[in-house]
Design a protein around this motif. Structure first.
Motif, PDB file in Angstrom:
ATOM      1  N   GLY A 303       5.342  56.648 -16.468  1.00 16.36           N
ATOM      2  CA  GLY A 303       4.133  56.460 -15.667  1.00 16.36           C
ATOM      3  C   GLY A 303       4.372  56.442 -14.174  1.00 16.36           C
ATOM      4  N   LEU A 304       5.583  56.736 -13.709  1.00 11.15           N
ATOM      5  CA  LEU A 304       5.864  56.744 -12.274  1.00 11.15           C
ATOM      6  C   LEU A 304       5.492  58.108 -11.703  1.00 11.15           C
ATOM      7  N   PRO A 305       4.614  58.158 -10.691  1.00 11.77           N
ATOM      8  CA  PRO A 305       4.307  59.456 -10.064  1.00 11.77           C
ATOM      9  C   PRO A 305       5.565  60.012  -9.402  1.00 11.77           C
ATOM     10  N   VAL A 306       5.887  61.277  -9.654  1.00  7.65           N
ATOM     11  CA  VAL A 306       7.138  61.846  -9.140  1.00  7.65           C
ATOM     12  C   VAL A 306       6.953  63.139  -8.358  1.00  7.65           C
ATOM     13  N   ASN A 307       5.775  63.729  -8.400  1.00  4.66           N
ATOM     14  CA  ASN A 307       5.560  64.998  -7.710  1.00  4.66           C
ATOM     15  C   ASN A 307       5.100  64.776  -6.276  1.00  4.66           C
ATOM     16  N   ARG A 308       5.860  65.337  -5.322  1.00  5.12           N
ATOM     17  CA  ARG A 308       5.538  65.258  -3.898  1.00  5.12           C
ATOM     18  C   ARG A 308       5.306  63.808  -3.474  1.00  5.12           C
ATOM     19  N   ARG A 309       6.302  62.978  -3.701  1.00  7.51           N
ATOM     20  CA  ARG A 309       6.209  61.557  -3.392  1.00  7.51           C
ATOM     21  C   ARG A 309       7.346  61.144  -2.458  1.00  7.51           C
ATOM     22  N   THR A 310       7.160  60.000  -1.815  1.00  5.67           N
ATOM     23  CA  THR A 310       8.222  59.334  -1.072  1.00  5.67           C
ATOM     24  C   THR A 310       8.640  58.111  -1.870  1.00  5.67           C
ATOM     25  N   PHE A 311       9.915  58.044  -2.225  1.00  7.39           N
ATOM     26  CA  PHE A 311      10.426  56.931  -3.018  1.00  7.39           C
ATOM     27  C   PHE A 311      11.087  55.916  -2.083  1.00  7.39           C
ATOM     28  N   VAL A 312      10.671  54.656  -2.204  1.00 10.85           N
ATOM     29  CA  VAL A 312      11.203  53.592  -1.354  1.00 10.85           C
ATOM     30  C   VAL A 312      11.986  52.624  -2.234  1.00 10.85           C
ATOM     31  N   PRO A 313      13.323  52.632  -2.143  1.00  7.63           N
ATOM     32  CA  PRO A 313      14.139  51.708  -2.939  1.00  7.63           C
ATOM     33  C   PRO A 313      14.210  50.330  -2.274  1.00  7.63           C
ATOM     34  N   LEU A 314      13.927  49.297  -3.045  1.00  6.05           N
ATOM     35  CA  LEU A 314      14.005  47.920  -2.566  1.00  6.05           C
ATOM     36  C   LEU A 314      14.858  47.104  -3.529  1.00  6.05           C
ATOM     37  N   VAL A 315      15.540  46.099  -2.989  1.00  5.33           N
ATOM     38  CA  VAL A 315      16.222  45.113  -3.828  1.00  5.33           C
ATOM     39  C   VAL A 315      15.868  43.742  -3.279  1.00  5.33           C
ATOM     40  N   VAL A 316      15.370  42.876  -4.163  1.00  2.00           N
ATOM     41  CA  VAL A 316      14.868  41.560  -3.762  1.00  2.00           C
ATOM     42  C   VAL A 316      15.813  40.486  -4.289  1.00  2.00           C
ATOM     43  N   ARG A 317      16.171  39.571  -3.407  1.00  2.00           N
ATOM     44  CA  ARG A 317      16.975  38.407  -3.779  1.00  2.00           C
ATOM     45  C   ARG A 317      16.072  37.197  -3.970  1.00  2.00           C
ATOM     46  N   ASP A 318      16.348  36.406  -4.996  1.00  2.00           N
ATOM     47  CA  ASP A 318      15.601  35.171  -5.260  1.00  2.00           C
ATOM     48  C   ASP A 318      14.129  35.454  -5.532  1.00  2.00           C
ATOM     49  N   GLY A 319      13.845  36.580  -6.166  1.00  2.00           N
ATOM     50  CA  GLY A 319      12.467  36.907  -6.530  1.00  2.00           C
ATOM     51  C   GLY A 319      12.334  37.044  -8.031  1.00  2.00           C
ATOM     52  N   ASP A 320      11.206  36.661  -8.578  1.00  2.00           N
ATOM     53  CA  ASP A 320      10.940  36.762 -10.006  1.00  2.00           C
ATOM     54  C   ASP A 320      10.366  38.142 -10.316  1.00  2.00           C
ATOM     55  N   ALA A 321      10.945  38.833 -11.330  1.00  2.00           N
ATOM     56  CA  ALA A 321      10.513  40.193 -11.650  1.00  2.00           C
ATOM     57  C   ALA A 321       9.036  40.250 -12.018  1.00  2.00           C
ATOM     58  N   GLY A 322       8.575  39.267 -12.789  1.00  2.00           N
ATOM     59  CA  GLY A 322       7.158  39.249 -13.155  1.00  2.00           C
ATOM     60  C   GLY A 322       6.261  39.112 -11.943  1.00  2.00           C
ATOM     61  N   GLN A 323       6.678  38.283 -10.995  1.00  2.00           N
ATOM     62  CA  GLN A 323       5.884  38.093  -9.779  1.00  2.00           C
ATOM     63  C   GLN A 323       5.887  39.358  -8.922  1.00  2.00           C
ATOM     64  N   LEU A 324       7.040  40.031  -8.857  1.00  2.00           N
ATOM     65  CA  LEU A 324       7.101  41.279  -8.098  1.00  2.00           C
ATOM     66  C   LEU A 324       6.143  42.310  -8.682  1.00  2.00           C
ATOM     67  N   ASP A 325       6.113  42.388  -9.998  1.00  2.00           N
ATOM     68  CA  ASP A 325       5.216  43.338 -10.650  1.00  2.00           C
ATOM     69  C   ASP A 325       3.761  42.999 -10.365  1.00  2.00           C
ATOM     70  N   ARG A 326       3.438  41.705 -10.357  1.00  2.23           N
ATOM     71  CA  ARG A 326       2.066  41.290 -10.057  1.00  2.23           C
ATOM     72  C   ARG A 326       1.684  41.660  -8.625  1.00  2.23           C
ATOM     73  N   VAL A 327       2.614  41.482  -7.687  1.00  5.59           N
ATOM     74  CA  VAL A 327       2.328  41.832  -6.287  1.00  5.59           C
ATOM     75  C   VAL A 327       2.091  43.333  -6.155  1.00  5.59           C
TER      76      VAL A 327
END
Length: 521
Positions: A303-327
């Motif tokens: 389900g990730l759009p991949v055509n003609r996109r800009t991909f921004v890689p992030l890595v979060v410290r001390d963050g909850d994965a569920g909360q990141l997804d909600r944001v």
């Protein structure tokens, strides 16, 4: 005479398969009507000469007759075919002989109108041989189907009991089915796959079309089973290109679906299937073990759009994965979230080319801190990538930045989104942390604290150097008075044999401490 040969579809043969049997071929069979319906399932073989045989049928029977009671009466012949059609018979086989030396035209026309296969045998043929042959084959097929069903159920139940992950269950299903296996949610987003990698990639490469096909009628080996419980559906499992007969494939898919539902209900994993899917994809991207190009079909199917996109890689410290997804959902940003090792969480944003990647990354970080209520959450980012092949390097860069900041973020003045240019010397030292000479340098410079019992002196030294030797801020962060801080600094200088007011000596100790922390972390 009626011979019951199985009650389930898994035991059925098609009319076409029956006509290809060696014993049947000896009778020189000819299909004179209903050739388009030869894939109908034959569940029973019914030998009958009665003109009203239709009332004794329940559907799926192949009726064998010589037509002796129909000869000379065309109305009976037509009604005979119509009654078989109403009873949903699979086919009628007419042995030519004294009653009908040639295919009767009335019966042929009636069968053609009804779409009922009418087969004539040009050579004398004992019907008992046909019933015996079909019976033995159907019994064997039914036994094989039941045996496969029980084998799959036993294997999957054993895996669930042992606490196996979802992927292990799907690997077992793929081994039994011999084809790619895909699990999706109701929106056709791929959650997990199993099977030969190249075959799975071929399926995922064209998943949008296949998903529409799998969501409609089954055919050509595409077999699905719904996943759900307590009156609610939440996904499906699809066998993609199953080469066995459809009934056996459906039985296999049903057994797999039962096991997956049980696995989910028993909480076989601490993460949802969606989280496991994202985690597997991002972990493979970060590791670089699988080329990025080979992972593109998985990303698209997830389900990730991949055509003609800009991909921004992030890595979060001390963050909850569920909360990141909600944001992400709150901000309407398409992306994947996955936990990595050592308390880091990867986020891969997929933005339209005309969107401001830096501004949206900053907006995400601000909203995350607001939602979590933690100012110490570190959001590290790499520059936006317009090519999918560059994403793994971007994720590794963001991971490096997050690790370089480490646990020192409280003492550092960091931007809301930390980038490679913000970690300076700390980042370089971390890259060199495993070099033997760097390790020896760190131990030599810090020997007085490391071997002499550091107490709370090492944390004080770390904060003092990280704040640019700001005594007031160091005292405040450690909740001590300035005189108490001075005494600790004096003790540090004595043990190390250095003058922290000397820039070069302080820099040397700072580099050694950065290397020590990187090695420990």
């Amino acid at each position: 005479m009626t011979i019951a040969l199985g009650t389930g579809e898994a035991a059925a043969l098609s009319v076409r398969q029956v006509l290809r049997l060696e014993r049947v071929l000896a009778g020189e069979p000819e299909v004179v009507a209903g050739a388009d319906a030869l894939d109908r399932a034959v569940r029973w073989v019914h030998v009958a000469e009665a003109a009203d045989v239709g009332v004794m049928l329940s559907g799926g029977e192949m009726v064998l007759t010589t037509g002796v009671l129909l000869a000379g009466d065309e109305s009976k012949q037509a009604e005979y075919i119509r009654s078989l059609h109403r009873a949903e018979a699979a086919a009628v086989v007419l042995g030519l002989g004294r009653a009908f030396p040639a295919p009767p035209e009335v019966m042929r026309r009636a069968a053609e109108r009804c779409g009922l296969p009418l087969v004539v045998l040009h050579r004398p043929f004992p019907f008992a041989e046909l019933t015996e042959e079909v019976q033995s084959r159907l019994v064997r097929r039914k036994y094989a189907a039941v045996s496969l069903s029980e084998a799959v159920r036993t294997a999957l139940t054993g895996l669930i009991t042992a606490g196996a992950p979802l992927q292990r269950l799907l690997d077992e299903v793929a081994q039994h089915s011999g084809c790619p296996v895909v699990v999706t949610n109701l929106a056709h987003r791929v959650l997990a796959t199993a099977g030969e990698r190249s075959a799975v990639d071929d399926v995922l490469r064209d998943w949008e079309r296949i998903a529409r096909q799998a969501g409609g009628r089954e055919g050509d080996g595409w077999i699905r089973a719904e996943l759900g419980g307590r009156g609610e559906r939440w996904g499906r499992i699809v066998l993609c290109g199953y080469r066995g007969d459809t009934a056996t494939g459906r039985l296999l898919a049903d057994r797999a679906a039962e096991a997956l539902v049980l696995h989910r209900m028993l909480g076989g994993s601490a993460h949802s299937w969606e989280e496991e899917s994202a985690q597997g994809l991002l972990t493979d991207l970060v590791s670089g073990v699988v080329p990025a190009r080979q992972l593109l079909p998985r990303a698209r199917a997830a389900g990730l759009p991949v055509n003609r996109r800009t991909f921004v890689p992030l890595v979060v410290r001390d963050g909850d994965a569920g909360q990141l997804d909600r944001v992400l959902r709150l901000l309407g940003l398409p992306g994947l979230v996955a936990e990595l090792a050592d308390g880091a969480t990867a986020v891969l944003l997929s933005l339209a080319r005309d969107q401001d990647a830096d501004a949206l990354a900053a907006h995400f970080a601000v909203r995350l801190r607001s939602e979590s209520g933690a100012d110490r959450v570190v959001v590290a980012a790499a520059g936006g990538r317009t090519g999918w092949d560059d994403v793994p390097a971007g994720l590794r860069e963001a991971r490096h930045v997050a690790d370089a900041v480490g646990g020192s973020s409280a003492a550092l003045e960091l931007p809301v989104v930390v980038r490679l240019r913000d970690v300076h010397l700390r980042g370089l030292v971390r890259l060199l942390r495993d070099h033997p000479q760097v390790q020896a340098f760190a131990e030599r410079e810090l020997d007085g604290l490391l071997c002499g019992g550091e107490g709370d002196l090492l944390p004080v030294l770390r904060t003092y150097l990280a704040t640019g030797r700001n005594k007031s801020r160091t005292a405040r962060l450690h909740h001590v008075s300035r005189p108490a801080l001075y005494r600790r600094l004096e003790a540090i200088q004595t043990r190390l044999g250095v003058d922290l007011d000397d820039f070069e000596q302080a820099a040397s100790v700072h580099i050694a401490l950065l290397a020590h922390d990187a090695q420990q972390g």
